[in-house]
Enzyme design. Structure first.
Site, PDB file in Angstrom:
ATOM      1  N   HIS A  38      -4.444  -2.898   3.561  1.00 48.10           N
ATOM      2  CA  HIS A  38      -4.311  -3.346   1.953  1.00 48.10           C
ATOM      3  C   HIS A  38      -5.082  -4.712   1.664  1.00 48.10           C
ATOM      4  O   HIS A  38      -5.544  -4.776   0.595  1.00 48.10           O
ATOM      5  CB  HIS A  38      -2.865  -3.528   1.705  1.00 48.10           C
ATOM      6  CG  HIS A  38      -2.243  -2.104   1.259  1.00 48.10           C
ATOM      7  ND1 HIS A  38      -1.294  -1.988   0.290  1.00 48.10           N
ATOM      8  CD2 HIS A  38      -2.361  -0.967   1.783  1.00 48.10           C
ATOM      9  CE1 HIS A  38      -0.911  -0.695   0.432  1.00 48.10           C
ATOM     10  NE2 HIS A  38      -1.286  -0.008   1.373  1.00 48.10           N
ATOM     11  N   HIS A  75      -2.057   6.894   8.940  1.00 44.49           N
ATOM     12  CA  HIS A  75      -0.971   7.814   8.961  1.00 44.49           C
ATOM     13  C   HIS A  75      -0.284   8.225  10.449  1.00 44.49           C
ATOM     14  O   HIS A  75       0.624   8.957  10.131  1.00 44.49           O
ATOM     15  CB  HIS A  75      -0.882   8.521   7.739  1.00 44.49           C
ATOM     16  CG  HIS A  75      -0.665   7.885   6.326  1.00 44.49           C
ATOM     17  ND1 HIS A  75      -0.785   8.333   5.066  1.00 44.49           N
ATOM     18  CD2 HIS A  75      -0.792   6.509   6.202  1.00 44.49           C
ATOM     19  CE1 HIS A  75      -0.645   7.597   4.330  1.00 44.49           C
ATOM     20  NE2 HIS A  75      -0.703   6.106   4.858  1.00 44.49           N
TER      21      HIS A  75
HETATM   22  C1  HEM Z   1       2.120   3.480   4.423  1.00 40.82           C
HETATM   23  C2  HEM Z   1       0.060   5.499   0.935  1.00 40.82           C
HETATM   24  C3  HEM Z   1      -4.171   5.490   3.361  1.00 40.82           C
HETATM   25  C4  HEM Z   1      -2.023   3.120   6.988  1.00 40.82           C
HETATM   26  C5  HEM Z   1       1.772   3.926   3.353  1.00 40.82           C
HETATM   27  C6  HEM Z   1       2.965   4.295   2.192  1.00 40.82           C
HETATM   28  C7  HEM Z   1       2.320   4.634   1.235  1.00 40.82           C
HETATM   29  C8  HEM Z   1       0.961   5.218   1.814  1.00 40.82           C
HETATM   30  C9  HEM Z   1       3.085   5.398  -0.112  1.00 40.82           C
HETATM   31  C10 HEM Z   1       4.505   3.744   2.337  1.00 40.82           C
HETATM   32  C11 HEM Z   1       4.603   2.199   1.959  1.00 40.82           C
HETATM   33  C12 HEM Z   1       5.876   1.978   2.066  1.00 40.82           C
HETATM   34  O1  HEM Z   1       6.811   2.500   1.621  1.00 40.82           O
HETATM   35  O2  HEM Z   1       6.307   1.247   3.075  1.00 40.82           O
HETATM   36  C13 HEM Z   1      -1.349   5.677   1.347  1.00 40.82           C
HETATM   37  C14 HEM Z   1      -2.268   6.448   0.236  1.00 40.82           C
HETATM   38  C15 HEM Z   1      -3.477   6.080   1.257  1.00 40.82           C
HETATM   39  C16 HEM Z   1      -3.214   5.600   2.269  1.00 40.82           C
HETATM   40  C17 HEM Z   1      -2.040   7.014  -0.782  1.00 40.82           C
HETATM   41  C18 HEM Z   1      -4.829   6.697   0.654  1.00 40.82           C
HETATM   42  C19 HEM Z   1      -5.091   7.954   0.131  1.00 40.82           C
HETATM   43  C20 HEM Z   1      -4.112   4.545   4.518  1.00 40.82           C
HETATM   44  C21 HEM Z   1      -5.025   4.110   5.347  1.00 40.82           C
HETATM   45  C22 HEM Z   1      -4.272   3.279   6.284  1.00 40.82           C
HETATM   46  C23 HEM Z   1      -2.949   3.570   6.074  1.00 40.82           C
HETATM   47  C24 HEM Z   1      -6.673   4.236   5.067  1.00 40.82           C
HETATM   48  C25 HEM Z   1      -4.998   2.809   7.502  1.00 40.82           C
HETATM   49  C26 HEM Z   1      -5.907   3.104   8.077  1.00 40.82           C
HETATM   50  C27 HEM Z   1      -0.596   3.201   6.420  1.00 40.82           C
HETATM   51  C28 HEM Z   1       0.268   2.615   7.681  1.00 40.82           C
HETATM   52  C29 HEM Z   1       1.580   2.760   6.985  1.00 40.82           C
HETATM   53  C30 HEM Z   1       1.247   3.247   5.749  1.00 40.82           C
HETATM   54  C31 HEM Z   1       0.350   2.415   8.929  1.00 40.82           C
HETATM   55  C32 HEM Z   1       3.007   2.594   7.538  1.00 40.82           C
HETATM   56  C33 HEM Z   1       3.490   1.131   7.143  1.00 40.82           C
HETATM   57  C34 HEM Z   1       4.936   1.051   7.528  1.00 40.82           C
HETATM   58  O3  HEM Z   1       5.519   1.611   8.676  1.00 40.82           O
HETATM   59  O4  HEM Z   1       5.535  -0.039   7.349  1.00 40.82           O
HETATM   60  N1  HEM Z   1       0.865   4.439   2.863  1.00 40.82           N
HETATM   61  N2  HEM Z   1      -1.930   5.285   2.358  1.00 40.82           N
HETATM   62  N3  HEM Z   1      -2.727   4.004   4.931  1.00 40.82           N
HETATM   63  N4  HEM Z   1      -0.012   3.584   5.409  1.00 40.82           N
HETATM   64 FE1  HEM Z   1      -0.984   4.409   3.825  1.00 40.82          FE
END
Ligand code: HEM
Length: 741
Positions: A92, A267
């Site tokens: 982010h 993810h």
């Molecule tokens: C978590 C959306 C792309 C890495 C999340 C969460 C959402 C989300 C809604 C949950 C936040 C929460 O409630 O804690 C998206 C969308 C993306 C995207 C819509 C693009 C279309 C990415 C990218 C990465 C990433 C590019 C890294 C390269 C992560 C990680 C988590 C996460 C590691 C888990 C965080 C945790 O476990 O606390 N994402 N994401 N995301 N995202 Fe994404």
């Protein structure tokens, strides 16, 4: 006082109705004054590169690892591991970057400040930053927050088994919110902002509108990093979500394969958080009460964290091994049948209802859940191109690992500019990648002082070269630099390559003639066995021209010149993203004019901001460029002097000395003006980029300094200093140049 009401009626510290409220359309110079040394507790001499050189990176990794794997009661870690949380923090920070204007990105530690610290999409990242405070505290000035945010994510990934491609430190912290970034025109934040169609040109049809996203924005809504995870406007349409993903990731400079790699790679780790309903959640950090000490989103459930965490309001887990690098996300995506369901907060998400519950609960050992997905995740399955890529990645984990490594590295470093800025022991040894705008190594000695002076004479004597075209060419070359992502600049002489050689602002036929003549000088010089780069010659040509023009005005001066530039090849130049460096307007050369959304003078200020110019530097450069007749097309617009080509302060003298005689030239949309003398004869013509220096009170105040009778030398010297600064903005290769931020 009434602490509850906001805005409040304060009578101190900038309270009361300000000029900006009375005259909201007045040209705003604030972007030229931000990041001043007054805000910087380290002072203007602080050199981050030397401070960082004391950091033991191996020890830093150990420190991050300890924090990552030590769950804190005040914010318990899922699975006892903050790794995924730190990856989201890094993503982010970096993910706000957009290639069009180069702004956003992890480079300045901007997530410490509003609005980013309080964007709905950054919910609970305040806790991730707070978890890292003991590390920041330990390393102090030697480690910037900006570096720490992304390095924590990178280290977390390695600790969870992912082989990263490398890492460059070198991001210098800023000390206030970057006011130069346009984040959109909405008055509301996500999710309310989704109803606003301003950034989609009025279109409400999200199955067709993705590419209408307003330039230069990189997200579908105010307050989001990219797209709505629930699908466009909260509608669980997976294919339409893919359209938004393609457009927004494309704005970051990512192609389809990089995009799938990033989302599927990211993810592979962690989970989403929406265990309770949203009505438990308090205000974001910037609206929270003073006793919350900068933390927001206070959750009134008991406990207000851990098992009850609420971040996005979605409750999804993607993998059987959420703290280990594995191909689990893609396996789940392509092998399960997902049915539309709702999170505990009522938000649309997807669940494999017929699958075994084998995905671990973050807190209760032995408890398992069924596979779940976000609508945006399913876009990778349901868009045909993404689907193919996803299958390839699922079938070849090594290939996926390699592609994700490269895309993650690009994501974190895209806004850092020249590789000369990268610090630390983990900078990859491999050849630079095309998005890093590679430059060849110099294989020859930098120019000696005697060579510099003889080359200057040769340039001035060369047929076809004159003050005007030498100055515009040097300016056209150096002024592509933008501090936002530190791309562009004179080094590399890319002005002689595509796409810059074809930029209208460069007046391609005239530019070609100048380059040809300079190459003639180069060939002659090199016949003596020495070498000079075209890039150096272009800048030297500007210096020689200015010295000549100063002499013609009776002033002897030397324009500082820093040799050592090299020439890039066409193969080293990423034509499609260099195209973003093309100016819509460049008031310095009186090129172009305003757009539907921005006035000519606003574009001038924006360009000045990207060149890190102060209001006096902007003013003196305009006055000097006009004196030198440096309009892109050789026109006389704004050349308020009867001695063009002499470095005089005539521009200011004549601008300030004309009393109410300017009028709009008909049919120019108030872009061109003329002044008449007492007989009614047209005396001068000028653009908005000229007249703003007489009409704007603060610019006029500076113009008066340069238009005064005692200012002839000051004008020339200040012009030369500002000019030399612009010529060297990209010289991160020169020691001691660490850049403003
Ligand atoms: C978590 C959306 C792309 C890495 C999340 C969460 C959402 C989300 C809604 C949950 C936040 C929460 O409630 O804690 C998206 C969308 C993306 C995207 C819509 C693009 C279309 C990415 C990218 C990465 C990433 C590019 C890294 C390269 C992560 C990680 C988590 C996460 C590691 C888990 C965080 C945790 O476990 O606390 N994402 N994401 N995301 N995202 Fe994404």
């Amino acid at each position: 006082p009434d602490f509850g009401s906001c805005p409040r009626k304060s009578t101190v510290a900038g309270g009361g109705t300000r000029s900006r409220q009375w005259w909201p359309c007045e040209l705003n110079l604030a972007v030229l004054r931000q990041f001043s040394e007054k805000s910087n507790p380290f002072g203007s001499d602080f050199d981050y590169a030397s401070a960082f050189s004391k950091v033991d990176v191996a020890q830093l990794k150990k420190d991050i690892t300890a924090v990552q794997t030590t769950s804190q009661d005040w914010w318990p870690a899922d699975f006892g591991d903050y790794g995924p949380f730190f990856i989201r923090l890094a993503w982010h920070n970096a993910g706000t970057y957009r290639a069009i204007d180069g702004r956003g990105g992890a480079g300045q530690g901007q997530q410490r400040f509003a609005p980013l610290n309080s964007w709905p999409d950054n919910a609970n990242l305040d806790k991730a930053r707070r978890l890292l405070w003991p590390i920041k505290q330990k390393y102090g000035s030697a480690l910037s927050w900006a570096d720490l945010f992304v390095f924590a994510g990178n280290t977390a990934m390695e600790n969870m088994g992912f082989p990263t491609y490398g890492f460059g430190f070198g991001r210098v912290d800023t000390w206030q919110s970057d006011e130069g970034i346009y984040w959109g025109g909405e008055q509301e934040m996500f999710p309310e902002a989704l109803n606003n169609v301003v950034r989609y040109n009025g279109s409400t049809d999200f199955t067709t509108r993705a590419d209408e996203l307003e330039s230069p924005l990189g997200a579908v809504s105010m307050g989001l990093i990219y797209v709505d995870p629930r699908g466009p406007n909260g509608t669980p349409d997976t294919k339409a979500s893919a359209l938004d993903i393609r457009e927004t990731f494309g704005r970051m400079g990512m192609d389809d394969e990089e995009t799938v790699a990033l989302i599927a790679g990211g993810h592979a780790f962690g989970k989403t958080h929406g265990a309770v309903t949203g009505d438990h959640i308090g205000p974001e950090p910037n609206a929270a009460d003073i006793e919350l000490q900068g933390l927001g989103w206070k959750n009134s459930a008991v406990p207000g964290n851990g098992v009850n965490s609420y971040t996005s309001g979605l409750e999804v887990i993607w993998s059987r091994t959420p703290t280990k690098w594995a191909n689990e996300f893609l396996f789940s995506l392509l092998n399960n049948n997902f049915t539309l369901t709702k999170s505990p907060d009522g938000a649309p998400q997807w669940e494999a209802l017929d699958a075994n519950a084998s995905y671990p609960d973050p807190f209760i050992p032995g408890k398992f859940r069924r596979p779940t997905m976000l609508t945006s995740d399913l876009g990778l399955r349901d868009d045909p191109v993404y689907n193919n890529i996803s299958k390839t990645f699922l079938n070849d984990f090594d290939y996926f690992t390699k592609k994700f490594g490269l895309a993650w590295y690009k994501l974190l470093h895209r806004d850092m500019g020249p590789i000369a800025r990268y610090l630390g022991p983990e900078v990859p040894k491999q050849a630079p990648l095309i998005w890093q705008d590679p430059l060849p190594n110099a294989t020859y000695k930098t120019l000696a002082a005697s060579d510099i002076s003889s080359l200057k004479s040769q340039i001035l004597a060369a047929p076809g070269l004159n003050v005007s075209n030498l100055v515009t060419t040097a300016w056209g070359s150096a002024s592509t630099f933008r501090i936002s992502d530190k791309r562009g600049g004179a080094n590399g002489a890319r002005i002689a390559l595509q796409p810059q050689a074809s930029f209208a602002a460069n007046n391609p036929p005239r530019l070609a003639a100048v380059i040809k003549a300079l190459k003639g000088v180069q060939t002659k010089f090199q016949s003596s066995g020495k070498k000079v780069s075209l890039a150096d010659l272009i800048v030297l040509g500007g210096a020689a021209a200015i010295e000549k023009a100063a002499k013609a005005a009776g002033i002897t001066l030397t324009v500082p010149f820093t040799p050592g530039r090299v020439d890039a090849t066409q193969d080293q130049t990423d034509v499609s993203t260099f195209a973003f460096l093309e100016p819509k307007a460049d008031g310095f050369r009186n090129f172009g004019h305003g757009t539907a959304s921005s006035l000519t003078e606003e574009l001038l200020v924006d360009k000045a901001a990207l060149l890190t110019l102060s209001p006096p530097e902007l003013t003196v450069l305009i006055g000097g460029m006009r004196a030198l007749s440096a309009n892109f097309d050789g026109s006389s617009t704004g050349i308020l002097t009867s001695h063009p080509g002499q470095l005089t302060n005539d521009f200011f003298v004549n601008l300030l000395g004309s009393y109410a005689s300017w009028s709009v030239v008909p049919n120019t949309n108030s872009e061109l003006f003329q002044s008449t003398d007492s007989t009614g004869k047209v005396q001068w013509t000028a653009s908005r980029a000229d007249l703003i220096f007489g009409s704007h009170p603060e610019l006029r105040a500076v113009a008066e300094v340069y238009g005064s009778s005692d200012a002839k030398n000051k004008f020339a010297n200040d012009f030369v200093a500002a000019w030399a600064k612009v010529m060297d903005l990209d010289r991160y290769d020169v020691s001691g140049h660490s850049g403003p931020y």
